[in-house]
Design an enzyme around this catalytic site. Sequence first.
Site, PDB file in Angstrom:
ATOM      1  N   SER A  57       0.827  -1.192   0.000  1.00  0.00           N
ATOM      2  CA  SER A  57       0.000   0.000   0.000  1.00  0.00           C
ATOM      3  C   SER A  57       0.872   1.257   0.000  1.00  0.00           C
ATOM      4  CB  SER A  57      -0.957  -0.040   1.200  1.00  0.00           C
ATOM      5  OG  SER A  57      -1.932   0.977   1.093  1.00  0.00           O
ATOM      6  N   ASP A  91     -10.043  -4.434  -4.804  1.00  0.00           N
ATOM      7  CA  ASP A  91      -9.469  -3.411  -3.911  1.00  0.00           C
ATOM      8  C   ASP A  91     -10.158  -2.077  -4.177  1.00  0.00           C
ATOM      9  OD1 ASP A  91      -7.936  -1.628  -2.467  1.00  0.00           O
ATOM     10  OD2 ASP A  91      -6.023  -2.530  -3.030  1.00  0.00           O
ATOM     11  N   HIS A 120      -8.249  -4.854  -0.266  1.00  0.00           N
ATOM     12  CA  HIS A 120      -7.001  -4.165   0.091  1.00  0.00           C
ATOM     13  C   HIS A 120      -6.346  -4.897   1.254  1.00  0.00           C
ATOM     14  CE1 HIS A 120      -4.197  -0.878  -0.145  1.00  0.00           C
ATOM     15  NE2 HIS A 120      -4.313  -0.641   1.143  1.00  0.00           N
TER      16      HIS A 120
END
Length: 508
Positions: free
Chosen positions: A122, A174, A206
């Site tokens: 991320s 996601d 995610h």
Amino acid sequence: MSTQQFKYRDPIVFNARDKHTGTVIMLHGLGDSGDGWAPVGAEWAPELRHVKFVFPHAPNRPISINFGMRMPGWYDIASLEDIDQKEDKDGLHESKRYIEELIDKEIAGGLPSERVVVAGFSQGGAVALMALRSEHKLAGVIGLSTYLPLRKEPPLVSEANMKTPIFQAHGDADYTVEYKFGVNTYNMLKELGANITFKTYNGMAHGAVPQEIADVGMVCIWPFINLLYRSNGLSDAQIGVLAALKPWTSAPASFLWSGLADRMSAHKAIMIATFVTSTLTRVGVSLAHSFWAFVVLAVAGEFLAAPVGVMADAAVVAACKRDTDYGKSRLWGAIGWGSLSAAIVMGFGIGVIGEFLFLFLQDLGGSPTLMGLTLTVTCLAEVPVFHFQPQLLKLVSVHTMLHIVMWSYMLRMALYALLPYTGSAWAVLPVELLHGVTFGCGWSAGTITSKRVAPPGLEATMQGIFQGLYFGVGQGLGALIGGLLKQRHGGQAMFALSAGIVLAGWLL
């Protein structure tokens, strides 16, 4: 922002258990810490005994998207819908500076930057991609569920890292860092000429699922298993025996498992159960240090892993409305084979190449970076072949395609034998393009033949027979004979003689 504004806690470190030859720096996501990803290091450290794992902690800072609350973050984020909106340029460059500081510490400790991998999830993945701008040449960069920041601020990739392998992964479900941002990142870096691979995880939101973690680890580890054997003092002949045991175990196991799946109509359950147990068994290879311990783990791992490819192949073929659809359906999975008459000969070729090419490159002074790039070229060579398989089968018959495959195998091994005369092990890279023909063409042709001749309800059984001949008898012979030839005559003679064996086998 000045660097004095931030205080960095000491990273969590898993030191190499054996001689330190590489370092992985793994960056966490927003609101997390190095503790969140440290279990990955604990999982990988036993397998990669020569690798040091570093898990840094981001400093606390105000995060605009969370109403200015202070939390661990590598930089500020103003929006998740428009990632270009008010990008925290200073924060991104500060985090990049800190990562380069960690790399400098590795260099000061005697490890070249070419042995350092920077990875991240991320927000940490975005910083990992920022590391591509570094003048330090890196071993690799991994970006999970992330995007490329500061896209309008070149250079996005330094000259030093233009050929650095990049692995990018993203879930198509996601909705935090949207999947399209990951795809756009891949396309942008690909257009720049970067050496990047992108993998999609269907249904993943995610986060990081076990399959993704396993893929990252196995992509890095399994192709180098013979180097692990050599580091434990095994001879080339012993490595050949181990390599032969694997397909000779998987061949009858594939047939047994696939027959059981057809009989019980439990294809999915068997595929999932054996995938999980075989992965755990293969990870246990790192605990072995003797020839017989490796034998036990190799046999167990291959017996459990045997049905996974067969079940997947049967599912793909069953889903194809036309025979020529197989290549595109199989594009990213690389599953299948050719004809019964050629299976053993082609399996012999892949056994020699797959088990001993990296050892030969190491003998020629090839670096781990070269081996990684070699594997990348090998995998990419399959893509156009599988994609254009319908067009290829309109141009030539399956039988003609198999003739082309055999001549390509002989050419490929002859070129390996000539590598010492080039003066550089790097000359192997263009040779690997032939893998698209030797594997892709033969594999597709045989899989289509399998579908045509399989009785109703026995599709998985027929796939087991094909793969048993190719990956069992043929590959096992290649591994065993290749190991004996290499130990007695050296790698160059092994490849030259193997080319002759392929010719003799095909003519007979």
